[in-house]
Motif scaffolding. Structure first.
Motif, short mmCIF file in Angstrom:
data_model
loop_
_atom_site.label_atom_id
_atom_site.label_comp_id
_atom_site.label_asym_id
_atom_site.label_seq_id
_atom_site.Cartn_x
_atom_site.Cartn_y
_atom_site.Cartn_z
N PHE A 50 -52.08 16.63 15.17
CA PHE A 50 -53.08 16.45 16.23
C PHE A 50 -53.20 17.70 17.10
CE2 PHE A 50 -52.72 11.78 15.49
CZ PHE A 50 -54.08 11.51 15.38
N ILE A 51 -52.08 18.37 17.38
CA ILE A 51 -52.15 19.59 18.20
C ILE A 51 -52.93 20.68 17.46
CG2 ILE A 51 -50.79 21.49 19.16
CD1 ILE A 51 -48.66 19.52 19.94
N ILE A 52 -52.64 20.86 16.17
CA ILE A 52 -53.38 21.86 15.39
C ILE A 52 -54.86 21.50 15.33
CG2 ILE A 52 -53.68 22.83 13.08
CD1 ILE A 52 -50.69 22.68 12.70
N LEU A 53 -55.19 20.21 15.21
CA LEU A 53 -56.58 19.77 15.18
C LEU A 53 -57.30 20.14 16.47
CD1 LEU A 53 -58.84 18.07 13.80
CD2 LEU A 53 -57.90 16.09 14.96
N ILE A 54 -56.69 19.83 17.61
CA ILE A 54 -57.34 20.09 18.91
C ILE A 54 -57.44 21.58 19.19
CG2 ILE A 54 -57.11 19.75 21.41
CD1 ILE A 54 -55.74 17.07 20.79
N VAL A 55 -56.35 22.31 18.94
CA VAL A 55 -56.34 23.75 19.20
C VAL A 55 -57.37 24.46 18.31
CG1 VAL A 55 -54.96 25.85 19.02
CG2 VAL A 55 -53.97 23.81 20.02
N SER A 56 -57.44 24.09 17.05
CA SER A 56 -58.41 24.70 16.14
C SER A 56 -59.84 24.41 16.57
CB SER A 56 -58.18 24.20 14.71
OG SER A 56 -56.88 24.51 14.26
N LEU A 57 -60.09 23.21 17.06
CA LEU A 57 -61.43 22.85 17.52
C LEU A 57 -61.83 23.69 18.73
CD1 LEU A 57 -63.86 20.98 17.17
CD2 LEU A 57 -62.71 19.32 18.66
N VAL A 58 -60.91 23.86 19.69
CA VAL A 58 -61.19 24.68 20.88
C VAL A 58 -61.45 26.14 20.47
CG1 VAL A 58 -60.25 25.57 23.03
CG2 VAL A 58 -59.91 23.17 22.43
N GLY A 59 -60.60 26.68 19.58
CA GLY A 59 -60.78 28.05 19.13
C GLY A 59 -62.07 28.25 18.36
N PHE A 60 -62.44 27.27 17.55
CA PHE A 60 -63.69 27.37 16.79
C PHE A 60 -64.90 27.39 17.71
CE2 PHE A 60 -67.20 25.28 14.49
CZ PHE A 60 -67.32 26.14 13.41
#
Length: 281
Positions: A50-60
């Motif tokens: 879930f952390i990788i999902l959220i962080v990747s979405l913000v970075g994208f």
């Protein structure tokens, strides 16, 4: 060239966004599957996914829409994520360093002893609430269904998984023909009842821990690869953040290109002329 890092960070975050979905799915599979009883790894996998999902979405979003505040938040959280993954990986290597099976003479399988594993893992598996859940899982998976029908020859020629070796049979050192001889305490916990077998034995708990140890070691190796990947993405993210700040201010972030300009050639002449007129008036 100024947009190159933004494009790369956007594509990489799209990749990690998609990669987080199998991680979350694997954690949910561990929860529902009857083929595995390793709930110890379920929570860490869910948190990481879930952390990788959220962080990747913000970075994208930050890279694609050139939002400096989103990239700044992305870099801060990414740094914390890298630190947390490094701590989790080091912890995993430490607690899974001990353990492993002991070879049995004339047999293809190994046997496992609870005292060979780290204190943290032993305390976890000896928790009554945890063990009741694991024991029910092993019973539901029917892991021992085929083992109880083996002949003496099968025990000499076939291999077993750690759970089968620890939970489906008594330890090889048990001698039931000499019942008065002092033996391993697991020898007295064994029963031919299919619902009992050796599920209360320390060897069964050791077999479960061996499965956890093997899978956690594999997860730690994957974490090392993930950390290296995230460090590379973080460096590119810093370039993307700098480019976004440059686009907002029209100057490179952290650098001042203004230079001093000398007076024009007629500055002193016009100054003398205006001073002269003021005095005459």
């Amino acid at each position: 060239m100024s947009r190159f890092s933004n494009t790369v960070i956007g594509l990489l975050n799209l990749f990690t966004l998609l990669a987080s979905i199998p991680i979350i799915g694997g954690a949910l599979w561990i929860t529902r599957s009857s083929a595995t009883c390793e709930s110890i790894l379920q929570t860490p996998l869910l948190i990481i996914g879930f952390i990788i999902l959220i962080v990747s979405l913000v970075g994208f979003i930050g890279a694609c829409f050139h939002l400096a505040w989103a990239l700044w938040l992305y870099l801060v959280v990414m740094l914390l994520l890298i630190a947390a993954l490094m701590g989790f990986t080091i912890f995993g290597f430490i607690i899974t360093g001990a353990g492993g099976g002991t070879a049995v003479s004339g047999r293809l399988y190994n046997e496992y002893r609870l005292e060979d594993y780290s204190t943290w893992l032993r305390n976890k598996v000896e928790d009554p609430k945890y063990w009741v859940t694991v024991r029910s899982c092993i019973l539901g998976s029917k892991t021992c269904r085929d083992i109880v029908m083996w002949s003496p020859v099968d025990y000499l020629t076939k291999d077993m998984s750690p759970i089968q070796s620890g939970c489906c049979k008594p330890p090889s050192e048990c001698n039931y023909e000499m019942s008065m001889m002092a033996q391993n305490i697991d020898c007295y916990k064994w029963s031919n009842d299919p619902s009992v077998l050796c599920y209360a034995c320390d060897s069964c708990k050791a077999g479960v821990l061996e499965n956890v140890r093997r899978d956690w070691r594999k997860l730690s190796v994957l974490n090392v690869i993930m950390i290296l990947l995230l460090i590379g993405i973080y460096c590119i993210g810093c370039c993307a953040f700098r480019n976004t700040r440059r686009a907002e201010t029209d100057y490179p972030y952290g650098e001042n290109r203004m230079s001093k300009v000398g007076p024009r050639w007629d500055f002193f002449w016009w100054r003398w002329w205006h001073e002269r007129r003021r005095r005459l008036n």
